[in-house]
Design a protein around this motif. Structure first.
Motif, PDB file in Angstrom:
ATOM      1  N   MET A   1      -7.133  -9.704 -10.288  1.00  0.00           N
ATOM      2  CA  MET A   1      -8.730  -8.804 -10.302  1.00  0.00           C
ATOM      3  C   MET A   1      -8.533  -7.816 -11.621  1.00  0.00           C
ATOM      4  SD  MET A   1     -10.631  -9.755  -7.829  1.00  0.00           S
ATOM      5  CE  MET A   1     -11.534  -8.623  -7.687  1.00  0.00           C
ATOM      6  N   ILE A   2      -7.420  -7.444 -11.811  1.00  0.00           N
ATOM      7  CA  ILE A   2      -7.190  -6.465 -13.074  1.00  0.00           C
ATOM      8  C   ILE A   2      -7.662  -7.123 -14.250  1.00  0.00           C
ATOM      9  CG2 ILE A   2      -5.713  -5.099 -14.371  1.00  0.00           C
ATOM     10  CD1 ILE A   2      -4.335  -4.192 -11.588  1.00  0.00           C
ATOM     11  N   ALA A   3      -7.038  -8.520 -14.298  1.00  0.00           N
ATOM     12  CA  ALA A   3      -7.236  -9.467 -15.503  1.00  0.00           C
ATOM     13  C   ALA A   3      -8.980  -9.550 -15.695  1.00  0.00           C
ATOM     14  CB  ALA A   3      -6.270 -10.730 -15.389  1.00  0.00           C
ATOM     15  N   VAL A   4      -9.454  -9.946 -14.375  1.00  0.00           N
ATOM     16  CA  VAL A   4     -11.087 -10.166 -14.578  1.00  0.00           C
ATOM     17  C   VAL A   4     -11.716  -8.957 -14.801  1.00  0.00           C
ATOM     18  CG1 VAL A   4     -12.923 -10.898 -13.136  1.00  0.00           C
ATOM     19  CG2 VAL A   4     -10.836 -12.229 -12.752  1.00  0.00           C
ATOM     20  N   GLY A   5     -11.439  -7.960 -14.314  1.00  0.00           N
ATOM     21  CA  GLY A   5     -12.250  -6.623 -14.921  1.00  0.00           C
ATOM     22  C   GLY A   5     -11.782  -6.323 -16.198  1.00  0.00           C
ATOM     23  N   LEU A   6     -10.698  -6.529 -16.712  1.00  0.00           N
ATOM     24  CA  LEU A   6     -10.515  -6.309 -18.443  1.00  0.00           C
ATOM     25  C   LEU A   6     -11.354  -7.211 -19.041  1.00  0.00           C
ATOM     26  CD1 LEU A   6      -6.696  -5.308 -18.423  1.00  0.00           C
ATOM     27  CD2 LEU A   6      -8.489  -3.720 -18.896  1.00  0.00           C
ATOM     28  N   GLY A   7     -11.454  -8.587 -18.698  1.00  0.00           N
ATOM     29  CA  GLY A   7     -12.016  -9.561 -19.406  1.00  0.00           C
ATOM     30  C   GLY A   7     -13.684  -9.263 -19.519  1.00  0.00           C
ATOM     31  N   ILE A   8     -14.152  -8.749 -18.372  1.00  0.00           N
ATOM     32  CA  ILE A   8     -15.448  -8.355 -18.185  1.00  0.00           C
ATOM     33  C   ILE A   8     -15.941  -7.179 -18.979  1.00  0.00           C
ATOM     34  CG2 ILE A   8     -17.381  -7.231 -16.590  1.00  0.00           C
ATOM     35  CD1 ILE A   8     -16.286  -9.241 -14.651  1.00  0.00           C
ATOM     36  N   ALA A   9     -14.955  -6.191 -19.042  1.00  0.00           N
ATOM     37  CA  ALA A   9     -15.256  -4.938 -19.885  1.00  0.00           C
ATOM     38  C   ALA A   9     -15.086  -5.257 -21.433  1.00  0.00           C
ATOM     39  CB  ALA A   9     -13.966  -3.948 -19.396  1.00  0.00           C
ATOM     40  N   THR A  10     -14.060  -6.427 -21.599  1.00  0.00           N
ATOM     41  CA  THR A  10     -13.892  -6.887 -23.267  1.00  0.00           C
ATOM     42  C   THR A  10     -15.377  -7.553 -23.706  1.00  0.00           C
ATOM     43  OG1 THR A  10     -11.630  -7.095 -22.876  1.00  0.00           O
ATOM     44  CG2 THR A  10     -12.832  -8.066 -24.709  1.00  0.00           C
ATOM     45  N   VAL A  11     -15.902  -8.393 -22.813  1.00  0.00           N
ATOM     46  CA  VAL A  11     -17.241  -8.823 -23.084  1.00  0.00           C
ATOM     47  C   VAL A  11     -18.436  -7.973 -23.269  1.00  0.00           C
ATOM     48  CG1 VAL A  11     -18.926 -10.659 -22.160  1.00  0.00           C
ATOM     49  CG2 VAL A  11     -16.399 -11.196 -21.954  1.00  0.00           C
TER      50      VAL A  11
ATOM     51  N   LYS B   1       6.632 -10.807   3.210  1.00  0.00           N
ATOM     52  CA  LYS B   1       7.072 -10.940   1.541  1.00  0.00           C
ATOM     53  C   LYS B   1       6.302 -11.764   0.913  1.00  0.00           C
ATOM     54  CE  LYS B   1      11.769  -9.951   0.618  1.00  0.00           C
ATOM     55  NZ  LYS B   1      13.041 -10.449   0.263  1.00  0.00           N
ATOM     56  N   GLY B   2       5.800 -12.862   1.766  1.00  0.00           N
ATOM     57  CA  GLY B   2       4.951 -13.753   0.798  1.00  0.00           C
ATOM     58  C   GLY B   2       3.600 -13.354   0.864  1.00  0.00           C
ATOM     59  N   GLN B   3       2.947 -12.396   1.722  1.00  0.00           N
ATOM     60  CA  GLN B   3       1.721 -11.681   1.784  1.00  0.00           C
ATOM     61  C   GLN B   3       1.822 -10.684   0.664  1.00  0.00           C
ATOM     62  OE1 GLN B   3      -0.769 -12.853   3.417  1.00  0.00           O
ATOM     63  NE2 GLN B   3      -2.189 -11.220   2.525  1.00  0.00           N
ATOM     64  N   ALA B   4       2.929 -10.068   0.566  1.00  0.00           N
ATOM     65  CA  ALA B   4       3.076  -8.946  -0.364  1.00  0.00           C
ATOM     66  C   ALA B   4       2.862  -9.525  -1.810  1.00  0.00           C
ATOM     67  CB  ALA B   4       4.193  -7.960  -0.279  1.00  0.00           C
ATOM     68  N   GLU B   5       3.631 -10.648  -2.002  1.00  0.00           N
ATOM     69  CA  GLU B   5       3.467 -11.272  -3.221  1.00  0.00           C
ATOM     70  C   GLU B   5       2.058 -11.835  -3.753  1.00  0.00           C
ATOM     71  OE1 GLU B   5       6.737 -14.347  -3.449  1.00  0.00           O
ATOM     72  OE2 GLU B   5       8.093 -12.984  -3.066  1.00  0.00           O
ATOM     73  N   LEU B   6       1.533 -12.453  -2.588  1.00  0.00           N
ATOM     74  CA  LEU B   6       0.148 -12.805  -2.736  1.00  0.00           C
ATOM     75  C   LEU B   6      -0.765 -11.642  -3.205  1.00  0.00           C
ATOM     76  CD1 LEU B   6      -1.590 -15.463  -2.346  1.00  0.00           C
ATOM     77  CD2 LEU B   6      -1.922 -14.753  -0.127  1.00  0.00           C
ATOM     78  N   ASP B   7      -0.741 -10.526  -2.493  1.00  0.00           N
ATOM     79  CA  ASP B   7      -1.518  -9.507  -2.649  1.00  0.00           C
ATOM     80  C   ASP B   7      -1.327  -9.021  -3.950  1.00  0.00           C
ATOM     81  OD1 ASP B   7      -2.609  -9.436  -0.008  1.00  0.00           O
ATOM     82  OD2 ASP B   7      -1.174  -7.798   0.661  1.00  0.00           O
ATOM     83  N   ARG B   8      -0.099  -8.949  -4.596  1.00  0.00           N
ATOM     84  CA  ARG B   8       0.417  -8.472  -5.900  1.00  0.00           C
ATOM     85  C   ARG B   8      -0.383  -9.669  -6.912  1.00  0.00           C
ATOM     86  NH1 ARG B   8       5.901  -8.210  -5.100  1.00  0.00           N
ATOM     87  NH2 ARG B   8       6.112  -6.918  -3.419  1.00  0.00           N
ATOM     88  N   GLY B   9      -0.411 -10.713  -6.599  1.00  0.00           N
ATOM     89  CA  GLY B   9      -0.897 -11.643  -7.694  1.00  0.00           C
ATOM     90  C   GLY B   9      -2.551 -11.619  -7.637  1.00  0.00           C
ATOM     91  N   LEU B  10      -2.979 -11.279  -6.371  1.00  0.00           N
ATOM     92  CA  LEU B  10      -4.425 -11.068  -6.289  1.00  0.00           C
ATOM     93  C   LEU B  10      -4.879  -9.763  -7.278  1.00  0.00           C
ATOM     94  CD1 LEU B  10      -7.129 -12.021  -5.245  1.00  0.00           C
ATOM     95  CD2 LEU B  10      -6.474 -10.692  -3.078  1.00  0.00           C
ATOM     96  N   ALA B  11      -4.157  -8.940  -6.880  1.00  0.00           N
ATOM     97  CA  ALA B  11      -4.345  -7.595  -7.790  1.00  0.00           C
ATOM     98  C   ALA B  11      -4.382  -7.775  -9.388  1.00  0.00           C
ATOM     99  CB  ALA B  11      -3.226  -6.405  -7.301  1.00  0.00           C
ATOM    100  N   ARG B  12      -3.367  -8.510  -9.587  1.00  0.00           N
ATOM    101  CA  ARG B  12      -3.174  -8.788 -11.022  1.00  0.00           C
ATOM    102  C   ARG B  12      -4.391  -9.790 -11.474  1.00  0.00           C
ATOM    103  NH1 ARG B  12       2.872 -10.661 -10.239  1.00  0.00           N
ATOM    104  NH2 ARG B  12       3.679  -8.607 -10.386  1.00  0.00           N
TER     105      ARG B  12
END
Length: 126
Positions: free
Chosen positions: A38-48, A25-36
């Motif tokens: 990565m999505i935020a970083v990708g959107l930031g790069i696209a915005t720039v 369960k902890g690993q799944a939450e960690l994976d979801r947090g990492l995915a979020r």
């Protein structure tokens, strides 16, 4: 012994069977947090990237306007010193242009201008 061997095999198969455990369960939450993240970083790069593209397209007309304006302003009018070629024998006009005084300036003004230029160009200045 059979019970111990059976339980160890059960644990081994539980990893592959998808049985949720506390650590899983902890690993799944960690994976979801990492995915979020990565999505935020990708959107930031696209915005720039899109902002940079917009600025680049906006800069082209501005660059032309700036180039035209700098051509209108002559560089010699911005300089305080004479940058022309020298004659064989220096004339009073050329000397006054180099010193930055009028050709009809008095001796005191010429000496002050000469001293100022000598101080500026001295090798031991600073």
């Amino acid at each position: 012994m059979e019970g111990a061997a059976g339980s160890s095999e059960g644990l081994r198969y539980a990893e592959y069977a998808g049985v949720p455990t506390v650590a899983g369960k902890g690993q799944a939450e960690l994976d979801r947090g990492l995915a979020r993240t990565m999505i935020a970083v990708g959107l930031g790069i696209a915005t720039v990237a899109f902002a940079g593209r917009y600025a680049f397209h906006l800069w082209k007309p501005l660059e032309q306007a700036i180039t035209e304006t700098t051509k209108r302003i002559s560089s010699s009018s911005l300089s305080l010193y004479y940058k022309g070629g020298f004659e064989q024998k220096m004339s009073r006009r050329e000397a006054s242009l180099i010193l930055g005084v009028s050709p009809s300036a008095g001796k005191a003004k010429i000496r002050t201008a000469h001293r100022r230029i000598m101080i500026l160009n001295h090798p031991d200045k600073g």
